[in-house]
Design a protein around this motif. Sequence first.
Motif, PDB file in Angstrom:
ATOM      1  N   ASP A 166       0.825  -1.209   0.000  1.00 49.89           N
ATOM      2  CA  ASP A 166       0.000   0.000   0.000  1.00 49.89           C
ATOM      3  C   ASP A 166       0.856   1.254   0.000  1.00 49.89           C
ATOM      4  N   ASP A 167       2.112   1.139   0.407  1.00 54.93           N
ATOM      5  CA  ASP A 167       2.900   2.367   0.520  1.00 54.93           C
ATOM      6  C   ASP A 167       3.585   2.751  -0.775  1.00 54.93           C
ATOM      7  N   HIS A 168       4.241   1.806  -1.392  1.00 59.04           N
ATOM      8  CA  HIS A 168       4.813   2.127  -2.704  1.00 59.04           C
ATOM      9  C   HIS A 168       4.544   0.953  -3.612  1.00 59.04           C
ATOM     10  N   ASP A 218      14.454   4.482  -5.698  1.00 60.39           N
ATOM     11  CA  ASP A 218      13.411   5.452  -6.035  1.00 60.39           C
ATOM     12  C   ASP A 218      13.648   6.657  -5.133  1.00 60.39           C
ATOM     13  N   MET A 219      12.702   7.605  -5.146  1.00 60.87           N
ATOM     14  CA  MET A 219      12.793   8.690  -4.179  1.00 60.87           C
ATOM     15  C   MET A 219      12.395   8.142  -2.810  1.00 60.87           C
ATOM     16  N   CYS A 220      12.714   8.913  -1.778  1.00 57.90           N
ATOM     17  CA  CYS A 220      12.429   8.496  -0.414  1.00 57.90           C
ATOM     18  C   CYS A 220      10.931   8.275  -0.187  1.00 57.90           C
ATOM     19  N   PHE A 221      10.120   9.230  -0.640  1.00 56.51           N
ATOM     20  CA  PHE A 221       8.676   9.189  -0.391  1.00 56.51           C
ATOM     21  C   PHE A 221       7.948   9.219  -1.731  1.00 56.51           C
ATOM     22  N   PRO A 222       7.762   8.062  -2.364  1.00 51.63           N
ATOM     23  CA  PRO A 222       7.208   8.068  -3.731  1.00 51.63           C
ATOM     24  C   PRO A 222       5.822   8.681  -3.809  1.00 51.63           C
ATOM     25  N   ARG A 223       4.983   8.452  -2.798  1.00 51.37           N
ATOM     26  CA  ARG A 223       3.624   8.989  -2.926  1.00 51.37           C
ATOM     27  C   ARG A 223       3.597  10.500  -2.722  1.00 51.37           C
ATOM     28  N   VAL A 263      11.524  18.495   0.252  1.00 47.10           N
ATOM     29  CA  VAL A 263      11.682  17.548   1.367  1.00 47.10           C
ATOM     30  C   VAL A 263      12.133  16.201   0.816  1.00 47.10           C
ATOM     31  N   ILE A 289      12.213   0.492  -0.604  1.00 47.39           N
ATOM     32  CA  ILE A 289      13.073   1.640  -0.355  1.00 47.39           C
ATOM     33  C   ILE A 289      13.774   1.423   0.981  1.00 47.39           C
ATOM     34  N   LEU A 325      12.549  18.129   8.112  1.00 42.59           N
ATOM     35  CA  LEU A 325      12.722  19.080   7.008  1.00 42.59           C
ATOM     36  C   LEU A 325      11.444  19.880   6.802  1.00 42.59           C
TER      37      LEU A 325
END
Lengths: 108, 620, 267
Positions: free
Chosen positions: B24-26, B144-149, B214, C3, C24
């Motif tokens: 559900d997160d990524h 990927d990026m840290c926080f994809p959503r 961020v 990740i 941040l």
Amino acid sequence: MSDSEQPVSLNSYIRLCAVVFAVVLCTTGLMIGTSFAHIGGDTWTLKVALILAIAVVNAFLVAGYLMHLLSEKKLVYTVLIFTVIFAIGLVGLTMAAMNDFPPGTATH
Amino acid sequence: METTVQQFPPFREGAADHSHASHDDHGHGEHAEPNFWQKYIFSTDHKVIGIQYGFMSLCFMLFGFFLMLLMRWQIAHPGVPVPVFGPILERILGQPAAGGSISPELYNSFGAMHGTIMVFLGVVPLAFAAFGNYVVPLMIGAPDMCFPRINMASFHAFFLGGVVMLVSFFIPGGAAQAGWTSYSPLATTIATNGQAFWLVGMVLLITSSLLGAVNFIATIIQLRAPGMTWMRLPWFVWAQFVTAFILLLAFPPLEAAGVLQLMDNLAGTSFFLPTGLAVGGQLADRSGGGSPLLWQHLFWFLGHPEVYVLILPAMGIVCEVIANNTRKPIWGYKSLVYSVLAVGFLSFIVWAHHMYLTGMGQKIATFFQATTMMISVPSVIILTCMFLSLWGGAIRINTPMLFALGFLPMFGIGGLTGLPLGLAACDLYLHDTYYIIAHFHYVVAPGTIFALFAGVYFWYPKMTGRKMNEFWGRVHFWCSFAFMNIVFMPMFVQGIKGMLRRMSDGGVNYSAARVPNAIDALPGSAMQMNGIILWAAVCLGIAQIPFIINLFWSISHGEKVGTNPWRATTLDWQTPTPPPHGNFTHEPHVAHGPYEYSAPGAAADFTPQDAPADKPTTAH
Amino acid sequence: MDIPYTIKNRPDTGLYNAKLGVWLFLASEVMLFGGLFSAYILLRVGAPTGTWPHGWLDVRLGTVNTLLLALSAITTLLAWASCKVREFGKFKFFHACTILLALTFLGIKSYEYHDKLVHYEIQLNNGKIADGHLVEKSADFNLAKKTGSVTLHGHEVETHAELMDLRSEEAKKAVHAELIIPASEIKHMENYGPRHNTFTAIYFTLTGLHALHILGGTLVIFYFWGPGRKMWQTEPERFTNRIEVSGLFWHFVDLVWIFLFPVLYLT
């Protein structure tokens, strides 16, 4: 989780919270007392300074203990130090610019 | 901290433990076949988001350019109906474009929106969000990026902001007219809701930038592959890192100011409206007591760092392209890193050099002149390092390199012509003239945008597996280079002769033909330049056609290339093309610096960053 | 593809991703409120003598709200601590308290807003000023047509300046009574909304933005308390991290109020 290696107990947190809340109660009372006391004559400058000083103590408690900033990592400090420098720069330089006039300017 | 290699736990910690729960997160990669919406609209993959940003921002830039062409027509031929587009304008916009010509109000909104679109919807999303999203995780070896959503939310906020800006053209009264700087009280007293749309759009765009910033900072700090120490980061990543910090800390005061101005416009407050404000000869129905200068301070607190948001990612791209095509290490990597940090820091304390004309006292003016001169030092170091990198290199000339080489002198001109503007004595004369326009356009148009073109040509093979056509790329470069200069060079002259910006008649009312004996009348030569600039701008537009065709044609018809066609060292070229979900088929372990080209004794003239360290280093 | 460092700390930074992310974000929030506070300072310092209001807000309500937020900050910390010691029942209890405290805060805040919006300053044709809370408007009240009347619970003063410092001895002596004012005597009628003066403007803006933060924080906490709690079953450690991160935001919102309360209510 940042500090899972050290044992934690809920009671230690409850004790911490009780102390913090007690201090917050006192500082809030002190602020209100200062606000209604007759300090500094007709101008508010001294009172504002005193009240804000107490508010800083209050803020220190919340940031230091509730946000556990006192035991935070160096990286977070680095970010926050630069943020505070720029925030002071924003407020301070704006204030300075607003109060610096070319010679001969009429001000109110 | 910089040079020690830390011991890392296995890169993908606990993948087996919780892979079932992290859907559900990524939730990308694991799903069978994402449909169109999941794949292209609601994607959380940094590469798709990068391309979304890139495509949108290129469209917005084209639109902003088109607004500029209409304005240049109006400047060169005031009041004359616009050829070809005039009737269309009249049909779409109605009264403000009556008869197909551009009214002063319409000119003002075009001016305001040209600036806004180019800066906030064109260059920043392309330079920072598009290239940053696509390239940074690849360069640092992250999946990927840290926080994809949050990354996806950032793009959607940007998209909504763009829609709000565009919609404002069609509301009664039209789009914002107070310039891209939206100075109060003008921004509040003009009777159109366009300003409110502008502010809502800006709040959305700022939110988008904050979420992006961020994400970038957290990604660069947290997701560097094992062995990717700070001093092994490609300089492009450093530039993006500093840019992200500038966005993070400089944008919020403008958001605050935007909220306050929105209150002024919608709730009738007087944050930026002084006591005794008169509008149209009548005392305004406002409480007063506000400060118009406060808006300028809050605006320029963002506005100046914003210049570095526009330029630093561009410099990063140029740095990568130059290192790759000179086939030698970039000159002075450490100076580059420290310079970019210094630029980032100083950019926060120079903002009031935009405000010398506001009745500023000498103490503060001196402070800001000093910091402004100081910030030019690290900027010049950066440029000098890039020039020196060319020295003694076996330079490969291709389209990305041509654009990168074009960037250097163009940015040089833009930067050096800025020095007189940083000094109050000259600035009082040059302020609000075409000299300013020429100065900052040299920085961002032939400067930043050339670097962005270099980036598009450079990373296109990574995105598609094909190169863009080299011949048409060169045509694009030489024509753009020539016409850019013909457009902007005359503006320096016009400005020095005293032609003010933001005049919808292009200065006709101040021309020597109208007022022959006035000592400050504009000479005929300055007026004639308006015609030259118009046609150069039209040609500049035509010169972009090969680029647009090339961009789409090459997706299916370009020359097929392998994963590393430029024979580059950085990690972005050590993955399959186009990179799969998760980016890397193997765990990258970085053992080399970013620019190990032509290392003595190496097998090839480039050593990829994740090549095994064959010789044990003697550092221990 | 997973990740890294979503749960465990990265060794060289000592932080997991979301914690760095929220700090941040809070840094940018510091700059946001920094910009707003600089506006407050400039408006206040720039106000000519005697035009900055004192005592316009109810200190009792402000104090109650301050304590409510302080309590909610504490329950937030305890909710996180409960997660750390894996006592999910206590987590549910503490965050239920947080949500209730937050909603009470918002309720009191809306009452205060309402109190300002029904507070009118009416300039009369005879040069005096009637000031007080609206009791009722007559059915045919129409300012433009000069018909009907308006009833205030308040008092009449000679000059606008008398209304500025409600902490002064003179202001405390004022006798409040029901005033019936015909529309024909009204020159200008305005409530204490944002446009009344720069103090009400900054008051509504600062507390309004703060209330939006409270609302956002409450929604997030409610999500973790309600539908989002199923993560506890599968990834308790990650869930605990989420509670910590949302708690950091909540504490920051409390921190902002710690400064808003003195600058708006007490000085």
